[in-house]
Design a protein around this motif. Structure first.
Motif, PDB file in Angstrom:
ATOM      1  N   UNK A  58       0.863  -1.180   0.000  1.00 29.09           N
ATOM      2  CA  UNK A  58       0.000   0.000   0.000  1.00 29.09           C
ATOM      3  C   UNK A  58       0.901   1.231   0.000  1.00 29.09           C
ATOM      4  N   UNK A  59       0.645   2.145  -0.916  1.00 25.36           N
ATOM      5  CA  UNK A  59       1.384   3.403  -0.969  1.00 25.36           C
ATOM      6  C   UNK A  59       0.549   4.528  -0.387  1.00 25.36           C
ATOM      7  N   UNK A  60       1.192   5.394   0.367  1.00 24.16           N
ATOM      8  CA  UNK A  60       0.540   6.588   0.883  1.00 24.16           C
ATOM      9  C   UNK A  60       0.357   7.595  -0.252  1.00 24.16           C
ATOM     10  N   UNK A  61      -0.361   8.673   0.025  1.00 21.55           N
ATOM     11  CA  UNK A  61      -0.638   9.669  -1.003  1.00 21.55           C
ATOM     12  C   UNK A  61       0.636  10.284  -1.565  1.00 21.55           C
ATOM     13  N   UNK A  62       1.697  10.331  -0.765  1.00 27.59           N
ATOM     14  CA  UNK A  62       2.953  10.901  -1.251  1.00 27.59           C
ATOM     15  C   UNK A  62       3.828   9.889  -1.976  1.00 27.59           C
ATOM     16  N   UNK A  63       3.344   8.656  -2.136  1.00 30.89           N
ATOM     17  CA  UNK A  63       4.072   7.631  -2.859  1.00 30.89           C
ATOM     18  C   UNK A  63       4.956   6.756  -2.008  1.00 30.89           C
ATOM     19  N   UNK A  64       5.064   7.046  -0.725  1.00 33.12           N
ATOM     20  CA  UNK A  64       5.886   6.209   0.153  1.00 33.12           C
ATOM     21  C   UNK A  64       5.136   4.930   0.511  1.00 33.12           C
ATOM     22  N   UNK A  65       5.894   3.899   0.868  1.00 28.77           N
ATOM     23  CA  UNK A  65       5.285   2.629   1.256  1.00 28.77           C
ATOM     24  C   UNK A  65       4.683   2.776   2.643  1.00 28.77           C
ATOM     25  N   UNK A  66       3.385   2.610   2.727  1.00 32.08           N
ATOM     26  CA  UNK A  66       2.663   2.732   3.990  1.00 32.08           C
ATOM     27  C   UNK A  66       2.500   1.381   4.674  1.00 32.08           C
ATOM     28  N   UNK A  67       2.351   0.332   3.865  1.00 34.67           N
ATOM     29  CA  UNK A  67       2.190  -1.008   4.426  1.00 34.67           C
ATOM     30  C   UNK A  67       2.732  -2.030   3.445  1.00 34.67           C
ATOM     31  N   UNK A  68       3.346  -3.060   3.964  1.00 25.50           N
ATOM     32  CA  UNK A  68       3.815  -4.137   3.099  1.00 25.50           C
ATOM     33  C   UNK A  68       3.634  -5.469   3.801  1.00 25.50           C
ATOM     34  N   UNK A  69       3.245  -6.459   3.031  1.00 29.12           N
ATOM     35  CA  UNK A  69       3.149  -7.845   3.490  1.00 29.12           C
ATOM     36  C   UNK A  69       3.844  -8.705   2.451  1.00 29.12           C
ATOM     37  N   UNK A  70       4.747  -9.552   2.874  1.00 32.84           N
ATOM     38  CA  UNK A  70       5.462 -10.392   1.928  1.00 32.84           C
ATOM     39  C   UNK A  70       6.557  -9.629   1.212  1.00 32.84           C
ATOM     40  N   UNK A  71       6.928 -10.132   0.044  1.00 30.00           N
ATOM     41  CA  UNK A  71       8.030  -9.564  -0.730  1.00 30.00           C
ATOM     42  C   UNK A  71       7.470  -8.610  -1.773  1.00 30.00           C
ATOM     43  N   UNK A  72       7.593  -7.317  -1.533  1.00 23.90           N
ATOM     44  CA  UNK A  72       7.029  -6.320  -2.445  1.00 23.90           C
ATOM     45  C   UNK A  72       8.065  -5.786  -3.426  1.00 23.90           C
ATOM     46  N   UNK A  73       9.281  -6.333  -3.356  1.00 27.07           N
ATOM     47  CA  UNK A  73      10.345  -5.888  -4.260  1.00 27.07           C
ATOM     48  C   UNK A  73      10.660  -6.907  -5.344  1.00 27.07           C
ATOM     49  N   UNK A  74      10.223  -8.144  -5.169  1.00 35.72           N
ATOM     50  CA  UNK A  74      10.512  -9.186  -6.153  1.00 35.72           C
ATOM     51  C   UNK A  74       9.677  -8.961  -7.419  1.00 35.72           C
ATOM     52  N   UNK A  75      10.242  -9.255  -8.578  1.00 32.33           N
ATOM     53  CA  UNK A  75       9.462  -9.087  -9.808  1.00 32.33           C
ATOM     54  C   UNK A  75       8.343 -10.113  -9.919  1.00 32.33           C
ATOM     55  N   UNK A  76       7.210  -9.660 -10.424  1.00 36.28           N
ATOM     56  CA  UNK A  76       6.083 -10.534 -10.742  1.00 36.28           C
ATOM     57  C   UNK A  76       5.612 -10.158 -12.137  1.00 36.28           C
ATOM     58  N   UNK A  77       4.869 -11.037 -12.770  1.00 37.80           N
ATOM     59  CA  UNK A  77       4.208 -10.684 -14.019  1.00 37.80           C
ATOM     60  C   UNK A  77       2.838 -10.103 -13.678  1.00 37.80           C
ATOM     61  N   UNK A  78       2.617  -8.810 -13.897  1.00 37.93           N
ATOM     62  CA  UNK A  78       1.309  -8.220 -13.563  1.00 37.93           C
ATOM     63  C   UNK A  78       0.175  -8.677 -14.464  1.00 37.93           C
ATOM     64  N   UNK A  79       0.511  -9.371 -15.531  1.00 38.12           N
ATOM     65  CA  UNK A  79      -0.481  -9.832 -16.494  1.00 38.12           C
ATOM     66  C   UNK A  79      -1.318  -8.639 -16.984  1.00 38.12           C
ATOM     67  N   UNK A  80      -2.636  -8.734 -16.955  1.00 40.25           N
ATOM     68  CA  UNK A  80      -3.449  -7.668 -17.544  1.00 40.25           C
ATOM     69  C   UNK A  80      -3.457  -6.382 -16.731  1.00 40.25           C
ATOM     70  N   UNK A  81      -2.890  -6.382 -15.542  1.00 39.66           N
ATOM     71  CA  UNK A  81      -2.743  -5.122 -14.821  1.00 39.66           C
ATOM     72  C   UNK A  81      -1.758  -4.188 -15.517  1.00 39.66           C
ATOM     73  N   UNK A  82      -1.014  -4.699 -16.494  1.00 43.65           N
ATOM     74  CA  UNK A  82      -0.127  -3.852 -17.303  1.00 43.65           C
ATOM     75  C   UNK A  82      -0.879  -3.135 -18.428  1.00 43.65           C
ATOM     76  N   UNK A  83      -2.139  -3.451 -18.644  1.00 49.90           N
ATOM     77  CA  UNK A  83      -2.839  -2.928 -19.823  1.00 49.90           C
ATOM     78  C   UNK A  83      -2.948  -1.406 -19.876  1.00 49.90           C
ATOM     79  N   UNK A  84      -3.133  -0.702 -18.753  1.00 43.90           N
ATOM     80  CA  UNK A  84      -3.119   0.754 -18.876  1.00 43.90           C
ATOM     81  C   UNK A  84      -1.828   1.285 -19.485  1.00 43.90           C
TER      82      UNK A  84
END
Length: 331
Positions: free
Chosen positions: A43-69
């Motif tokens: 979760x990012x705060x309004x200023x773009x900083x990480x407000x909350x993280x669970x698990x590995x939020x830095x590892x690459x994943x394939x966003x699949x159709x979330x890349x469509x925008x």
């Protein structure tokens, strides 16, 4: 003859422990937890900083159709003129409802293209109810019916506008796909670690969950008239073309004005609120049935309150024809 020097006994090298993702959702049947779905969330705060993280939020994943925008924004940068429902459909994983398929056909005709030029795999409508109607009509899997046909139509149109090759529009080195790659990097603020092939055949750029959330935040905060803002505005104004009439992304963008929401296959979800707060998560095992419950929980924890959250989090389990349990968030 001297004896060989004994080799000192070596301590075993410890194996690298895999990172165990936290449980984000539980499968509860008849009051018994029969399964668990692990994943990672940011979760990012309004200023773009990480407000909350669970698990590995830095590892690459394939966003699949979330890349469509980001893919749709690249089409605008390529000089393709799209707006309104057409631009929303270019960023869509559409349900295969009649109004989706009619607009794909219209867009093909507007650019002197045919469905035979689409390189989407033949498929049935994404929405189960539409699949039943489709098959009952005697129709079969078709390239146009595949949920990415709007995006592919727009990609072909961008190539036609620029005089780029049409038959190789999905090649990673094609000028269009290079524009997509540049756009993904710019919106996410990070490099692309892996490039694969999506289910529709298009190049698929990996991102971290943090980068994906950052990209959605970038789209909602972009200056009016920029490609990113034009895509975000079209998706938010015409969410039924991004998904369908029976899909959570549509419900959310309708109920929460200014929200940009897009799911991806293998249980990926990204969303940005109009104030710049954003989130992204992925369920490790790809169970899309978890998306609604997890998304509703995190939005509530971000202070969002709306009846739509009860609608998207409802994921019942049946025993016979009776409700006996549910998928529920567990964080």
């Amino acid at each position: 003859m001297t004896s060989p020097t004994p080799i000192p006994e070596q301590s075993p090298v410890p194996a690298t422990s895999p990172v165990i993702s936290p449980v984000l959702a539980e499968v509860v049947r008849s009051g018994f937890v029969e399964g668990r779905h692990r994943g990672s969330l940011v979760v990012l705060a309004a200023d773009g900083s990480v407000e909350r993280s669970l698990g590995d939020i830095a590892a690459p994943v394939f966003p699949r159709s979330a890349n469509k925008p980001m893919q749709a924004a690249a089409l605008l940068r390529a000089g393709l003129e799209l707006s309104g429902e057409r631009l929303a459909l270019a960023a869509a994983s559409h349900s295969g409802e009649p109004f989706h398929l009619d607009l794909v056909r219209t867009m093909l005709a507007e650019h002197d293209l045919t469905a035979d030029q689409l390189q989407t795999p033949p498929d049935l409508p994404l929405d189960p109810q539409e699949t039943e109607r489709y098959l009952a009509s005697g129709l079969v899997r078709d390239r146009l019916t595949m949920n990415c046909s709007g995006k592919h139509t727009a990609m072909l149109a961008a190539c036609a506008v620029n005089g780029w090759p049409l038959d190789s529009y999905l090649d990673q080195d094609h000028p269009l796909q290079q524009l997509v790659l540049d756009g993904v990097r710019a919106a996410s603020g990070e490099d692309v670690a892996h490039i694969g092939t999506d289910g529709c055949g298009a190049p698929l750029m990996s991102l971290s969950l943090t980068g994906l959330a950052r990209a959605f935040r970038h789209f909602v905060l972009a200056d009016p008239g920029t490609p990113e803002r034009r895509v975000a505005d079209a998706m938010r104004a015409h969410p039924e073309y991004v998904a369908g009439t029976r899909r959570p992304d549509t419900w959310l963008m309708r109920a929460l004005p200014g929200t940009l929401s897009k799911m991806g296959a293998e249980a990926v979800q990204a969303l940005a609120l109009p104030d710049g707060r954003a989130l992204a998560f992925k369920i490790d095992d790809g169970a899309t049935r978890t998306l609604g419950p997890v998304l509703a929980r995190v939005l509530r924890e971000m202070g969002v309150e709306d009846p739509v959250l009860a609608r998207i989090e409802d994921a019942p389990l049946l025993g016979g024809s009776e409700r006996v349990g549910e998928i529920r968030a567990a964080f």
